[in-house]
Design an enzyme around this catalytic site. Sequence first.
Site, PDB file in Angstrom:
ATOM      1  N   SER A 186      21.391 -10.754  -0.293  1.00 16.26           N
ATOM      2  CA  SER A 186      20.047 -10.430  -0.775  1.00 16.26           C
ATOM      3  C   SER A 186      19.522  -9.096  -0.267  1.00 16.26           C
ATOM      4  CB  SER A 186      19.074 -11.552  -0.432  1.00 16.26           C
ATOM      5  OG  SER A 186      19.420 -12.734  -1.114  1.00 16.26           O
ATOM      6  N   SER A 222      17.633 -13.859 -11.967  1.00 16.09           N
ATOM      7  CA  SER A 222      19.036 -13.770 -11.540  1.00 16.09           C
ATOM      8  C   SER A 222      19.979 -13.383 -12.671  1.00 16.09           C
ATOM      9  CB  SER A 222      19.501 -15.092 -10.908  1.00 16.09           C
ATOM     10  OG  SER A 222      18.830 -15.325  -9.697  1.00 16.09           O
ATOM     11  N   GLU A 230      18.400 -21.425 -11.257  1.00  7.94           N
ATOM     12  CA  GLU A 230      18.727 -20.705 -10.022  1.00  7.94           C
ATOM     13  C   GLU A 230      18.772 -21.633  -8.800  1.00  7.94           C
ATOM     14  OE1 GLU A 230      16.750 -16.631  -9.930  1.00  7.94           O
ATOM     15  OE2 GLU A 230      15.601 -17.639 -11.487  1.00  7.94           O
TER      16      GLU A 230
END
Length: 306
Positions: free
Chosen positions: A281, A150, A15
């Site tokens: 986000s 993720s 990530e």
Amino acid sequence: MTDKIAVLLGGTSAEREVSLNSGAAVLAGLREGGIDAYPVDPKEVDVTQLKSMGFQKVFIALHGRGGEDGTLQGMLELMGLPYTGSGVMASALSMDKLRSKLLWQGAGLPVAPWVALTRAEFEKGLNDKQLAEISSLGLPVIVKPSREGSSVGMSKVVAENALQDALRLAFQHDEEVLIEKWLSGPEFTVAILGEEILPSIRIQPAGTFYDYEAKYLSDETQYFCPAGLEALQEANLQALVLKAWTTLGCKGWGRIDVMLDSDGQFYLLEANTSPGMTSHSLVPMAARQAGMSFSQLVVRILELAD
């Protein structure tokens, strides 16, 4: 004199790119809030020297292994440096989907039925009992590495003959893999900030599930905050999230992902102790709904560091 703050970003996990974006946003937000903050990439800088470099606190904007799994937290504890987010044990447990589920199940909290496999079991060939357990989940199933974030290495399997390839992909990322019963959704995420539970967000990906592309690259993923739940449902969801959070021993800030199945039941998916802080986000989105700017959010997260 104000504290000198290290924003840890990048790192070496799968990530890394997401973390670089998160870290850049956090850095800008802290500086906007008057904080003396500097970027530090553990891939390029020896983080065991943070104290000798004059840093007094650490904002962890790393995602995945080496940043979110308790190892970095343990090192910072030994160095006596306060850091954002959960401690060693809670970080390690939250990164490990299998052990999170076992703890939640033991606490009587709702989780989707699953089968766990090790790489050794997969390479040896699955026995009849394991095949029967997997078959009992029905189709579709979701296959995921136990310790990746993720949605890295994750696949939705709709036909039996696709399971082997999905397992092979997941085992590229971890020694342990979960095969979970598919829940029809919708998916929700709930952010926690200190003692406060922020408004829930409903996630509507354009594709079949909320994968890496939907999380970070797609402009077609839709987010609804407030989530559109009835007041009682929202209260039930928040109560469930708080129990899940405290069961793992989490603190500071983070996110719990939850699915609402067609039976009207919420099921816990996973905990995130160092969530993304990019333009896509979700914690910043929930904070905004609660009347908090991005800069106020990151300054508050830093204040909670210990």
